[in-house]
Design a protein around this motif. Structure first.
Motif, PDB file in Angstrom:
ATOM      1  N   UNK A  66     133.287   4.920  22.184  1.00 14.37           N
ATOM      2  CA  UNK A  66     133.633   5.806  23.300  1.00 14.37           C
ATOM      3  C   UNK A  66     135.149   5.735  23.566  1.00 14.37           C
ATOM      4  N   UNK A  67     135.885   6.677  23.044  1.00 13.57           N
ATOM      5  CA  UNK A  67     137.349   6.638  23.126  1.00 13.57           C
ATOM      6  C   UNK A  67     137.855   6.705  24.571  1.00 13.57           C
ATOM      7  N   UNK A  68     137.079   7.253  25.484  1.00 15.25           N
ATOM      8  CA  UNK A  68     137.487   7.364  26.883  1.00 15.25           C
ATOM      9  C   UNK A  68     137.259   6.069  27.674  1.00 15.25           C
ATOM     10  N   UNK A  69     136.560   5.119  27.088  1.00 16.57           N
ATOM     11  CA  UNK A  69     136.191   3.892  27.802  1.00 16.57           C
ATOM     12  C   UNK A  69     137.399   2.983  28.032  1.00 16.57           C
ATOM     13  N   UNK A  70     137.602   2.542  29.289  1.00 21.42           N
ATOM     14  CA  UNK A  70     138.666   1.564  29.530  1.00 21.42           C
ATOM     15  C   UNK A  70     138.453   0.257  28.761  1.00 21.42           C
ATOM     16  N   UNK A  71     137.203  -0.061  28.458  1.00 20.36           N
ATOM     17  CA  UNK A  71     136.903  -1.304  27.761  1.00 20.36           C
ATOM     18  C   UNK A  71     136.974  -1.161  26.245  1.00 20.36           C
ATOM     19  N   UNK A  72     136.365  -0.115  25.718  1.00 22.41           N
ATOM     20  CA  UNK A  72     136.234   0.032  24.269  1.00 22.41           C
ATOM     21  C   UNK A  72     137.176   1.059  23.651  1.00 22.41           C
TER      22      UNK A  72
END
Length: 191
Positions: A66-72
């Motif tokens: 998930x490119x939008x994820x702050x974590x991943x």
């Protein structure tokens, strides 16, 4: 009571000093969580519990990231959490047995997008004992998810670590509302 021991994200990238996103490495080493989890696995073997090792990671090419994820979202920039690379190998001190069930997860919870629930259901599991890194992310998410799936949940806190002691302890306080908090030695007292 049919029980499963679940170990979360004991992988190089997350908890080994050479890991690419190892924010928990120093706390994991200081708390000796791999040794504690190995002790929990010994208890699980003696009691004929199902043992499940879960690791987070993404397929080659990061198409499921998930490119939008702050974590991943930036994992690909560091080459972290690549399921085809050495970073998602289990910590070298972790005892991995041939009959451990290994599950790869694409998100924080061990239940999201995996076969974990089907595996637990097929084995008639009523209670899960959760351990892992990090207490603030994977452990919290998986424990809450397990609770909402009507499993009895136990956390062996000494086999868990977070980036800081304060974060670890705060997570445990929150989780005590939905889980029994104990230690690996305390697992001997489960009936």
């Amino acid at each position: 009571m049919r029980t499963a021991l679940i170990g979360l994200d004991y992988i190089v990238d997350i908890m080994h000093p050479e890991g690419k996103i190892a924010r928990c490495a120093s706390q994991a080493a200081e708390r000796d969580v791999v040794t504690r989890f190995n002790a929990a696995k010994k208890i699980a073997r003696e009691r004929d519990w199902l043992t499940v090792l879960v690791k987070v990671g993404f397929e080659s090419g990061y198409r499921d990231q998930p490119k939008h994820s702050p974590m991943f979202g930036r994992a690909h920039e560091f080459g972290a959490l690549d399921l085809t690379g050495p970073g998602t190998a289990f910590h070298p001190d972790l005892y991995v047995d041939a009959d451990d069930i290994v599950i790869c997860k694409p998100r924080v919870s061990a239940f999201y997008g995996t076969r974990l629930q089907q595996t637990l259901s097929a084995s008639g599991i009523e209670r899960v004992v959760v351990c892992g890194v990090s207490t603030v992310m994977a452990v919290q998410s998986t424990v809450r998810d397990a609770h909402d799936r009507d499993h009895r949940v136990v956390v062996a806190e000494d086999a868990c670590a977070a980036p800081t002691t304060e974060e670890h302890e705060a997570s445990l306080r929150m989780l005590s509302a939905v889980a029994t908090i104990t230690t690996t030695d305390g697992l001997h007292n489960l009936s």
